[in-house]
Design a protein around this motif. Structure first.
Motif, PDB file in Angstrom:
ATOM      1  N   ASP A   4      45.404  72.418  35.936  1.00  0.00           N
ATOM      2  CA  ASP A   4      44.097  73.002  36.221  1.00  0.00           C
ATOM      3  C   ASP A   4      44.199  74.536  36.179  1.00  0.00           C
ATOM      4  O   ASP A   4      45.315  75.080  36.145  1.00  0.00           O
ATOM      5  CB  ASP A   4      43.569  72.493  37.564  1.00  0.00           C
ATOM      6  N   ALA A  48      43.765  67.137  39.822  1.00  0.00           N
ATOM      7  CA  ALA A  48      42.484  67.776  40.100  1.00  0.00           C
ATOM      8  C   ALA A  48      41.442  66.685  40.350  1.00  0.00           C
ATOM      9  O   ALA A  48      41.562  65.572  39.827  1.00  0.00           O
ATOM     10  CB  ALA A  48      42.071  68.641  38.910  1.00  0.00           C
ATOM     11  N   TRP A  73      45.365  68.284  35.410  1.00  0.00           N
ATOM     12  CA  TRP A  73      43.941  68.267  35.106  1.00  0.00           C
ATOM     13  C   TRP A  73      43.630  67.304  33.968  1.00  0.00           C
ATOM     14  O   TRP A  73      42.701  66.527  34.025  1.00  0.00           O
ATOM     15  CB  TRP A  73      43.503  69.680  34.759  1.00  0.00           C
ATOM     16  N   VAL A  86      40.112  65.115  37.232  1.00  0.00           N
ATOM     17  CA  VAL A  86      41.178  64.792  36.283  1.00  0.00           C
ATOM     18  C   VAL A  86      40.643  63.922  35.146  1.00  0.00           C
ATOM     19  O   VAL A  86      39.763  63.087  35.348  1.00  0.00           O
ATOM     20  CB  VAL A  86      42.364  64.098  37.002  1.00  0.00           C
TER      21      VAL A  86
END
Length: 158
Positions: A110, A26, A117, A29
């Motif tokens: 995510d 993501a 994530w 992150v």
């Protein structure tokens, strides 16, 4: 879903392409390991961290070291990182020594469950330092002296 995502992340860690993290992580992150200090945030910060590995160990390789586990939201992936420390690190010249470090990546996906994530890499930093010749081996006089300097083993005797 787990295998392609983790394979992509592993390839990004040793692939020498900072933009590769955007394919598996993501944009916001969060990444941490024993070398990061506070968690890194964002693909750019993660790319900068990986670039230090690329400089320190240009021949680094990562391989799967066990079964990956996941439940749709979280995953755990055992890996093994190998290489030789031939490049500069901040405050540490090359040791020219080989290393083999086992680690576990513990990740949260995510909300859409498409990218990594939050990533935490767990590994034994002391063992890695011993392999590189930076710290003394476990059980030896050097380790005992180091522990004494750190204040362990100094107790008032009654």
């Amino acid at each position: 879903m787990i295998d392609p995502l983790v394979d992509s992340f592993q390839a990004a860690l040793v692939g020498r392409d900072r933009s590769a993290f955007a394919a598996c992580c993501a944009l916001d992150v969060h990444y941490e390991d024993p070398l990061t200090g506070p968690a890194l945030r964002g693909c750019d910060a993660l790319g900068d961290h990986a670039a230090r590995l690329w400089v320190a160990s240009p021949n680094a390789k990562i391989e799967q070291a066990g079964e990956r586990l996941g439940n749709g939201r979280y995953l755990a992936a055992p890996i093994r990182l190998t290489g030789t420390h031939t490049g500069e690190l901040p405050g540490m010249p090359p040791t020219r020594k080989a290393y083999s470090v086992h680690a576990v990546l513990y990740c949260e996906l995510d909300p859409p469950r498409e990218r990594l994530w939050r990533i935490r890499a767990f590994f034994d930093l002391y063992d890695a330092s011993v392999q590189l010749g930076v710290l003394p081996a476990h059980g030896g006089v050097g380790e005992r002296a180091l522990m004494l300097l750190r204040g362990f083993g100094l107790r008032a005797r009654s």
